[in-house]
Design a protein around this motif. Structure first.
Motif, PDB file in Angstrom:
ATOM      1  N   TYR A  73       0.822  -1.460  -0.368  1.00  0.00           N
ATOM      2  CA  TYR A  73      -0.167  -0.307  -0.170  1.00  0.00           C
ATOM      3  C   TYR A  73       0.599   1.192  -0.121  1.00  0.00           C
ATOM      4  O   TYR A  73       0.106   2.137   0.020  1.00  0.00           O
ATOM      5  CB  TYR A  73      -1.169  -0.285   1.375  1.00  0.00           C
ATOM      6  N   GLY A  74       2.552   1.305  -0.303  1.00  0.00           N
ATOM      7  CA  GLY A  74       3.498   2.242  -0.225  1.00  0.00           C
ATOM      8  C   GLY A  74       2.802   3.531  -1.100  1.00  0.00           C
ATOM      9  O   GLY A  74       2.788   4.921  -0.637  1.00  0.00           O
ATOM     10  N   GLY A  75       2.805   2.892  -2.772  1.00  0.00           N
ATOM     11  CA  GLY A  75       1.953   3.660  -3.610  1.00  0.00           C
ATOM     12  C   GLY A  75       0.941   4.995  -2.898  1.00  0.00           C
ATOM     13  O   GLY A  75       1.183   5.707  -2.930  1.00  0.00           O
ATOM     14  N   ILE A  76      -0.149   3.991  -2.434  1.00  0.00           N
ATOM     15  CA  ILE A  76      -1.338   4.870  -1.550  1.00  0.00           C
ATOM     16  C   ILE A  76      -1.145   6.126  -0.450  1.00  0.00           C
ATOM     17  O   ILE A  76      -1.286   6.876  -0.588  1.00  0.00           O
ATOM     18  CB  ILE A  76      -2.656   3.616  -1.631  1.00  0.00           C
ATOM     19  N   ILE A  77       0.145   5.351   0.489  1.00  0.00           N
ATOM     20  CA  ILE A  77       0.056   5.837   1.351  1.00  0.00           C
ATOM     21  C   ILE A  77       0.825   7.421   1.349  1.00  0.00           C
ATOM     22  O   ILE A  77       1.113   8.421   1.908  1.00  0.00           O
ATOM     23  CB  ILE A  77       0.426   5.324   2.278  1.00  0.00           C
ATOM     24  N   TYR A  78       2.408   6.631   0.534  1.00  0.00           N
ATOM     25  CA  TYR A  78       3.154   7.677   0.765  1.00  0.00           C
ATOM     26  C   TYR A  78       2.851   8.161  -0.773  1.00  0.00           C
ATOM     27  O   TYR A  78       3.950   9.246  -0.898  1.00  0.00           O
ATOM     28  CB  TYR A  78       4.737   6.666   0.597  1.00  0.00           C
ATOM     29  N   GLY A  79       2.636   7.925  -1.540  1.00  0.00           N
ATOM     30  CA  GLY A  79       2.847   8.569  -3.081  1.00  0.00           C
ATOM     31  C   GLY A  79       3.832   7.553  -3.646  1.00  0.00           C
ATOM     32  O   GLY A  79       5.320   7.131  -3.481  1.00  0.00           O
ATOM     33  N   SER A  80       3.690   7.280  -4.878  1.00  0.00           N
ATOM     34  CA  SER A  80       5.221   7.131  -5.863  1.00  0.00           C
ATOM     35  C   SER A  80       5.804   7.577  -5.661  1.00  0.00           C
ATOM     36  O   SER A  80       5.907   8.956  -6.708  1.00  0.00           O
ATOM     37  CB  SER A  80       4.047   6.162  -7.559  1.00  0.00           C
ATOM     38  N   PRO A  81       7.086   6.678  -5.647  1.00  0.00           N
ATOM     39  CA  PRO A  81       8.371   7.440  -5.568  1.00  0.00           C
ATOM     40  C   PRO A  81       8.857   7.433  -7.677  1.00  0.00           C
ATOM     41  O   PRO A  81       9.405   8.596  -7.722  1.00  0.00           O
ATOM     42  CB  PRO A  81       9.168   7.232  -5.333  1.00  0.00           C
ATOM     43  N   PHE A  82       8.390   7.276  -8.304  1.00  0.00           N
ATOM     44  CA  PHE A  82       8.662   7.166  -9.545  1.00  0.00           C
ATOM     45  C   PHE A  82       7.237   7.512 -10.338  1.00  0.00           C
ATOM     46  O   PHE A  82       7.498   7.352 -11.628  1.00  0.00           O
ATOM     47  CB  PHE A  82       8.456   5.486  -9.976  1.00  0.00           C
ATOM     48  N   GLN A  83       6.869   8.395 -10.342  1.00  0.00           N
ATOM     49  CA  GLN A  83       5.436   9.078  -9.970  1.00  0.00           C
ATOM     50  C   GLN A  83       6.164   9.611 -11.820  1.00  0.00           C
ATOM     51  O   GLN A  83       7.205  10.841 -11.288  1.00  0.00           O
ATOM     52  CB  GLN A  83       4.925  10.199 -10.060  1.00  0.00           C
ATOM     53  N   ARG A  84       5.766  10.193 -13.321  1.00  0.00           N
ATOM     54  CA  ARG A  84       5.913  10.600 -13.991  1.00  0.00           C
ATOM     55  C   ARG A  84       5.907  12.414 -14.240  1.00  0.00           C
ATOM     56  O   ARG A  84       4.037  12.348 -13.360  1.00  0.00           O
ATOM     57  CB  ARG A  84       5.708  10.363 -15.379  1.00  0.00           C
ATOM     58  N   LYS A  85       6.484  13.494 -13.731  1.00  0.00           N
ATOM     59  CA  LYS A  85       5.368  14.239 -14.400  1.00  0.00           C
ATOM     60  C   LYS A  85       4.866  15.279 -15.619  1.00  0.00           C
ATOM     61  O   LYS A  85       5.477  14.465 -17.107  1.00  0.00           O
ATOM     62  CB  LYS A  85       6.872  15.464 -14.257  1.00  0.00           C
ATOM     63  N   PRO A  86       3.999  15.095 -15.819  1.00  0.00           N
ATOM     64  CA  PRO A  86       3.116  14.984 -16.955  1.00  0.00           C
ATOM     65  C   PRO A  86       4.251  16.105 -18.076  1.00  0.00           C
ATOM     66  O   PRO A  86       4.472  17.031 -17.880  1.00  0.00           O
ATOM     67  CB  PRO A  86       2.059  15.943 -16.684  1.00  0.00           C
ATOM     68  N   ALA A  87       4.311  15.635 -19.048  1.00  0.00           N
ATOM     69  CA  ALA A  87       4.962  17.235 -20.423  1.00  0.00           C
ATOM     70  C   ALA A  87       3.860  18.316 -20.931  1.00  0.00           C
ATOM     71  O   ALA A  87       2.984  18.457 -20.717  1.00  0.00           O
ATOM     72  CB  ALA A  87       5.089  15.644 -21.546  1.00  0.00           C
TER      73      ALA A  87
END
Length: 153
Positions: free
Chosen positions: A135-149
């Motif tokens: 559940y880390g992606g939900i709680i902490y937010g994904s560290p691998f999120q892409r920034k929108p172009a």
């Protein structure tokens, strides 16, 4: 050099140190089992009570090694690698756990006490690792999120 550059190797070192402390505790098995009895020198090693205490201590140490192995697998998967606060908490648990396991081995504490330390210093960090992996992606937010172009210019 970021925080995770220090926390990740520290986490690995603490888990491996906890492994070593478990093997040290396995080496002092007989002294810790004898510490359960009022007169440790006159204990019959073939008695049922002695064998039950010994089997319980072996089970606790083997479960410790299995849980630490699972934690290493999760560490190598890298799913919780960039959760800095989470890694710091895990390092704190394992640091205290290593100290307690070494004291357990040196001072020959009664073997039943190791179950309490196992639950707090091995099972709790493993549970946190599993929870954060799921559940880390939900709680902490994904560290691998892409920034929108950017569109346009």
């Amino acid at each position: 050099m970021g925080t995770h550059d220090i926390l990740i190797p520290s986490k690995f070192i603490m888990i491996v140190s906890h492994y070593l402390a478990c093997f040290i505790a396995m080496g002092t098995l007989e002294e810790n089992v004898r510490a359960n009895f009022l007169s440790p020198n006159s204990v019959d090693a073939s008695s049922n009570v002695y064998q039950d205490q010994r089997d319980g201590l072996i089970a606790c140490i083997i479960l410790s090694i299995i849980c630490l192995f699972l934690e290493l697998v999760i560490l190598f998967l890298g799913t919780t690698m960039f959760y800095n606060m989470h890694n710091f908490i895990i390092i704190c648990f394992h640091s205290v756990g290593v100290i307690i396991y070494c004291q357990f081995s040196q001072l020959s504490w009664p073997s039943t006490e190791l179950w309490y330390y196992w639950a707090f210093f091995i099972l709790v960090p493993l549970s946190l690792e599993i929870f954060s992996t799921c559940y880390g992606g939900i709680i902490y937010g994904s560290p691998f999120q892409r920034k929108p172009a950017r569109k346009g210019n």
